[in-house]
Design a protein around this motif. Structure first.
Motif, PDB file in Angstrom:
ATOM      1  N   VAL B 184       0.847  -1.198   0.000  1.00 49.15           N
ATOM      2  CA  VAL B 184       0.000   0.000   0.000  1.00 49.15           C
ATOM      3  C   VAL B 184       0.887   1.254   0.000  1.00 49.15           C
ATOM      4  N   ALA B 185       0.511   2.225  -0.810  1.00 48.79           N
ATOM      5  CA  ALA B 185       1.302   3.458  -0.886  1.00 48.79           C
ATOM      6  C   ALA B 185       1.279   4.183   0.459  1.00 48.79           C
ATOM      7  N   GLU B 186       2.352   4.941   0.749  1.00 50.15           N
ATOM      8  CA  GLU B 186       2.476   5.595   2.047  1.00 50.15           C
ATOM      9  C   GLU B 186       1.309   6.534   2.349  1.00 50.15           C
ATOM     10  N   TRP B 187       0.908   7.338   1.389  1.00 49.76           N
ATOM     11  CA  TRP B 187      -0.178   8.280   1.683  1.00 49.76           C
ATOM     12  C   TRP B 187      -1.494   7.573   1.883  1.00 49.76           C
ATOM     13  N   ARG B 188      -1.617   6.368   1.234  1.00 50.90           N
ATOM     14  CA  ARG B 188      -2.854   5.603   1.450  1.00 50.90           C
ATOM     15  C   ARG B 188      -2.862   4.990   2.849  1.00 50.90           C
ATOM     16  N   ILE B 189      -1.676   4.606   3.315  1.00 49.23           N
ATOM     17  CA  ILE B 189      -1.606   4.084   4.690  1.00 49.23           C
ATOM     18  C   ILE B 189      -2.059   5.184   5.640  1.00 49.23           C
ATOM     19  N   PHE B 190      -1.544   6.396   5.424  1.00 48.95           N
ATOM     20  CA  PHE B 190      -1.930   7.527   6.260  1.00 48.95           C
ATOM     21  C   PHE B 190      -3.437   7.732   6.219  1.00 48.95           C
ATOM     22  N   TRP B 191      -3.988   7.753   4.990  1.00 44.96           N
ATOM     23  CA  TRP B 191      -5.390   8.120   4.832  1.00 44.96           C
ATOM     24  C   TRP B 191      -6.351   7.021   5.290  1.00 44.96           C
ATOM     25  N   TYR B 192      -6.044   5.764   4.920  1.00 38.60           N
ATOM     26  CA  TYR B 192      -7.001   4.685   5.191  1.00 38.60           C
ATOM     27  C   TYR B 192      -6.712   3.877   6.448  1.00 38.60           C
ATOM     28  N   VAL B 193      -5.458   3.885   6.901  1.00 41.31           N
ATOM     29  CA  VAL B 193      -5.150   3.081   8.086  1.00 41.31           C
ATOM     30  C   VAL B 193      -5.057   3.956   9.339  1.00 41.31           C
ATOM     31  N   VAL B 194      -4.243   5.005   9.255  1.00 40.58           N
ATOM     32  CA  VAL B 194      -3.970   5.771  10.478  1.00 40.58           C
ATOM     33  C   VAL B 194      -5.062   6.802  10.783  1.00 40.58           C
ATOM     34  N   LEU B 195      -5.455   7.552   9.767  1.00 38.43           N
ATOM     35  CA  LEU B 195      -6.412   8.638  10.027  1.00 38.43           C
ATOM     36  C   LEU B 195      -7.703   8.176  10.724  1.00 38.43           C
ATOM     37  N   PRO B 196      -8.303   7.048  10.303  1.00 40.39           N
ATOM     38  CA  PRO B 196      -9.519   6.632  11.030  1.00 40.39           C
ATOM     39  C   PRO B 196      -9.252   6.329  12.500  1.00 40.39           C
ATOM     40  N   LEU B 197      -8.000   5.920  12.799  1.00 44.12           N
ATOM     41  CA  LEU B 197      -7.699   5.566  14.187  1.00 44.12           C
ATOM     42  C   LEU B 197      -7.428   6.775  15.070  1.00 44.12           C
ATOM     43  N   VAL B 198      -7.085   7.918  14.463  1.00 42.71           N
ATOM     44  CA  VAL B 198      -6.763   9.081  15.299  1.00 42.71           C
ATOM     45  C   VAL B 198      -7.969   9.996  15.511  1.00 42.71           C
ATOM     46  N   ARG B 199      -9.147   9.537  15.115  1.00 49.91           N
ATOM     47  CA  ARG B 199     -10.332  10.397  15.295  1.00 49.91           C
ATOM     48  C   ARG B 199     -10.495  10.924  16.718  1.00 49.91           C
ATOM     49  N   PRO B 200     -10.295  10.086  17.744  1.00 53.71           N
ATOM     50  CA  PRO B 200     -10.426  10.650  19.100  1.00 53.71           C
ATOM     51  C   PRO B 200      -9.427  11.776  19.351  1.00 53.71           C
ATOM     52  N   ALA B 201      -8.220  11.633  18.822  1.00 56.11           N
ATOM     53  CA  ALA B 201      -7.218  12.688  19.013  1.00 56.11           C
ATOM     54  C   ALA B 201      -7.643  13.951  18.286  1.00 56.11           C
ATOM     55  N   ILE B 202      -8.230  13.793  17.118  1.00 59.78           N
ATOM     56  CA  ILE B 202      -8.688  14.969  16.374  1.00 59.78           C
ATOM     57  C   ILE B 202      -9.779  15.684  17.172  1.00 59.78           C
ATOM     58  N   ALA B 203     -10.683  14.901  17.748  1.00 61.25           N
ATOM     59  CA  ALA B 203     -11.762  15.507  18.528  1.00 61.25           C
ATOM     60  C   ALA B 203     -11.196  16.253  19.726  1.00 61.25           C
ATOM     61  N   ALA B 204     -10.242  15.614  20.411  1.00 63.90           N
ATOM     62  CA  ALA B 204      -9.667  16.247  21.600  1.00 63.90           C
ATOM     63  C   ALA B 204      -8.969  17.546  21.227  1.00 63.90           C
ATOM     64  N   LEU B 205      -8.168  17.484  20.161  1.00 62.04           N
ATOM     65  CA  LEU B 205      -7.450  18.687  19.748  1.00 62.04           C
ATOM     66  C   LEU B 205      -8.408  19.781  19.316  1.00 62.04           C
ATOM     67  N   ALA B 206      -9.456  19.403  18.609  1.00 62.60           N
ATOM     68  CA  ALA B 206     -10.393  20.406  18.121  1.00 62.60           C
ATOM     69  C   ALA B 206     -10.978  21.202  19.281  1.00 62.60           C
ATOM     70  N   VAL B 207     -11.427  20.526  20.348  1.00 58.27           N
ATOM     71  CA  VAL B 207     -12.018  21.275  21.461  1.00 58.27           C
ATOM     72  C   VAL B 207     -10.970  22.088  22.206  1.00 58.27           C
ATOM     73  N   LEU B 208      -9.779  21.504  22.372  1.00 60.78           N
ATOM     74  CA  LEU B 208      -8.746  22.230  23.110  1.00 60.78           C
ATOM     75  C   LEU B 208      -8.312  23.485  22.371  1.00 60.78           C
ATOM     76  N   ILE B 209      -8.017  23.333  21.086  1.00 59.24           N
ATOM     77  CA  ILE B 209      -7.535  24.482  20.319  1.00 59.24           C
ATOM     78  C   ILE B 209      -8.632  25.535  20.226  1.00 59.24           C
ATOM     79  N   PHE B 210      -9.866  25.070  20.073  1.00 58.40           N
ATOM     80  CA  PHE B 210     -10.975  26.028  20.046  1.00 58.40           C
ATOM     81  C   PHE B 210     -10.957  26.877  21.317  1.00 58.40           C
TER      82      PHE B 210
END
Lengths: 331, 282
Positions: B184-210
């Motif tokens: 699998v290409a590197e950017w696809r690993i980022f997009w399809y493997v890692v990004l779905p797993l970091v959703r909680p981190a995205i949520a946490a950062l979004a509220v904190l930075i806000f």
């Protein structure tokens, strides 16, 4: 088969340079946007400020668009040395650093008080955390009013204790006080402490939430084992619980040190550095000399910022060193 | 569990504890309650010195409407939203990319670069003030919304990258490894493997930075001048000057400024606290 067959590498065309090195190139592609953006707004300005602190500049450009800054070497620092406002600010910074640290133990005690599981506990925990969520500007306004000697909470409580209500001949109510109510924010001696106390309010809340999370993860078996050995109360807290809270304590100390040195908002709101510069800290004094006082003195302001940066760098290096130890141990 | 659960000390202790909780809470939030009471008083109460007792009449609607009709509070609120939302989007997006690079790839400068982001996040704002202000003036970004969110986004990228890198580092590396073996290409690993797993981190950062950016006051003063681009925090200070001795209006305005982060916190409490306490537990 009598001899090992070498893997046939030439059956397919040699992959391109890009493909072969993709693991070396890929990280940079991912990093570049953040790195460029972060460099423009954070990394480069730090060096520009250090450089500017050796110039005298009012922030203006001549008609050709060239900066009017004049090289003065270490003159700005020499001036700082004889600037009483600078020393007052530095002393206040130290007061902030020391007194702000109270947030760590106080946060721990509130966390211990709240670490129960009775009904409604979640609600109480979030309400105790509340002061951290609101802006320091609002906290500053709230306390500015809270301390007001005439109609704030302090003034009202004072009247209740030290004053007597009398009605004069005209029928108006007046207060006769055995001692006048203290005007905390107008007193050069007490104003800084008043602001620090106000600043502690949200900071205690922050430390509390760190410790509540830490307490949640304290190993129950160790507590039980210590209990069987007869440990309880203070001894249990100090020898069994606190050591396990070390990661939480580290973060609490980091955020408290940073918070103390960054204190700006409350000072700007509550006293603007006054009375007579007695509540200034370096962060506020820098802002004051650089843009709000007698036109713009960018060079002098930068030298104040450099001193503050130097103090911060001392702590940052320690924090990074600790983090580096963890990284090495971790993997 | 420490301290010992209160239930074990008998029903009396538990009842006493539960009775004391609200008292402690009221003491803790006394400044806030006092200002709330002030914000719903009428001007007559303030003038007659009734600031602590029961309000003689409730002026909650009048006061809060007055803040909007007598000042530019609505404009300030809109500005705050226009500054915070792009900041959150840009900084979290950049940090996902950078955090992925620093956590997944083993290259020589990964750790120094990571520490650069961490250190940048701790520095005093004042060391950036003059150059950033000067740059904004030069590029026409001074006193604009964009000038503020570009700076905040860049600065918050430091914290977000610290957070993301540690979060991604804690994910099982096998996932990436096996995807690579599959070709699998590197950017696809980022997009399809890692990004779905970091959703909680995205949520946490979004509220904190806000919350961080909404509550910013320093940069609002450094990078703006007039009403057109000022966020609500700086606006409240301006109102404080305008409404001298109208404490009921100042209180109402301050509380209004505090509402969005508070709502954000209560809606996403779990993420908010997970974000703030990152690293507090090993």
């Amino acid at each position: 088969m009598t001899h090992a067959v070498l893997p046939d590498t030439n059956s397919r065309p040699e992959p391109g340079w890009l493909k072969r090195n993709k693991l070396a190139i890929a990280p940079w592609i991912f990093l570049i946007p953040a790195l460029i953006f972060f460099s423009i707004y954070v990394v480069i300005p730090i060096f520009e400020s250090l450089w500017l602190s050796l110039y005298k500049w009012n922030g203006l450009y001549d008609v050709d668009g060239n900066s009017t800054a004049v090289w003065v070497g270490f003159e700005n620092y020499a001036k700082l040395w004889y600037d009483p406002n600078f020393w007052t600010s530095l002393r206040n910074n130290i007061a902030w650093l020391i007194l702000y640290m109270l947030a760590v133990p106080l946060g721990l005690f509130i966390a211990l008080f709240l670490n129960q599981t009775v009904t409604g506990m979640r609600f109480y925990k979030s309400m105790f955390f509340f002061p951290f969520v609101i802006s320091q500007v609002v906290v500053g306004l709230i306390f500015g009013w809270f301390y007001n000697p005439d109609f704030g909470v302090v003034g009202t409580l004072w009247k209740a204790v030290f004053c007597e209500e009398t009605t004069n001949i005209l029928g108006n109510t007046t207060f006769v006080c055995s001692r006048p109510a203290p005007d905390i924010l107008s007193s050069p001696e007490w104003a800084t402490y008043g602001i620090i106390a106000a600043g502690l309010w949200p900071q205690i809340a922050y430390c509390m939430i760190l410790y509540l999370t830490g307490l949640n993860n304290v190993a129950a078996d160790q507590i039980e084992a210590a209990r069987l050995d007869g440990a309880k109360g203070w001894k249990m807290l100090w020898y069994v619980v606190v050591p396990q809270l070390k990661p939480a304590t580290f973060i609490a100390v980091v955020v408290t040190v940073i918070g103390a040195l960054r204190s700006f908002d409350m000072i700007a709101i509550m006293t603007q550095g006054g009375p007579f510069g007695s509540t200034n800290v370096l962060s506020h004094y820098m802002f004051e000399v650089a843009i709000s006082e007698y036109g713009e003195r960018y060079g002098y302001g930068s030298s104040v910022a450099t001193v503050l940066f130097g103090i911060m760098l001392f702590f940052i290096s320690y924090f990074l060193w600790r983090m580096y130890q963890d990284e090495k141990g971790g993997r | 569990m420490f301290p010992r659960p209160i239930e074990k000390s008998g029903p009396g202790a538990k009842a006493a504890y539960q009775a004391f909780l609200p008292v402690a809470l009221i003491m803790w939030l006394l400044p806030l309650l006092a200002i709330f009471l002030t914000s719903i008083r009428s001007a007559a109460d303030i003038n007659s010195g009734n600031v602590f007792g029961w309000p003689s009449e409730f002026a909650i609607v009048e006061n809060y409407t007055a803040v909007f009709t007598q000042s530019a509070a609505a404009q300030y609120m809109i500005n705050s939203v226009l500054i915070t939302v792009p900041t959150v989007i840009i900084s979290v997006a950049l940090a996902c990319l950078a955090g992925y690079a620093l956590a997944i790839y083993r290259f020589r400068v990964a750790l120094p670069l990571f520490f650069l982001f961490v250190a940048g996040n701790f520095i005093p704002f004042q060391i950036l003030m003059v150059p950033v202000r000067d740059m904004s003036v030069q590029t026409g970004l001074y006193d604009t919304i964009a000038g503020q969110f570009l700076f905040h986004a860049a600065f918050q990228t430091g914290f977000c990258t610290l957070f993301m890198r540690n979060f991604i580092k804690a994910l099982p590396f096998d996932l990436v490894e096996s995807a690579r073996i599959e070709g699998v290409a590197e950017w696809r690993i980022f997009w399809y493997v890692v990004l779905p797993l970091v959703r909680p981190a995205i949520a946490a950062l979004a509220v904190l930075i806000f919350t961080f950016v909404w509550n910013d006051f320093f940069w609002a003063n450094v990078l703006t001048q007039g009403e057109s681009a000022k966020p609500i925090t700086a606006g409240v200070r301006a109102l404080n000057g305008q409404f001298v001795n109208n404490w009921h209006l100042v209180s109402a305005a301050s509380l209004l400024a505090a509402i969005p982060p508070v709502v954000c916190f209560f809606l996403m409490q779990r993420h908010f606290i997970a974000g703030l306490t990152l690293g507090a537990v090993k």
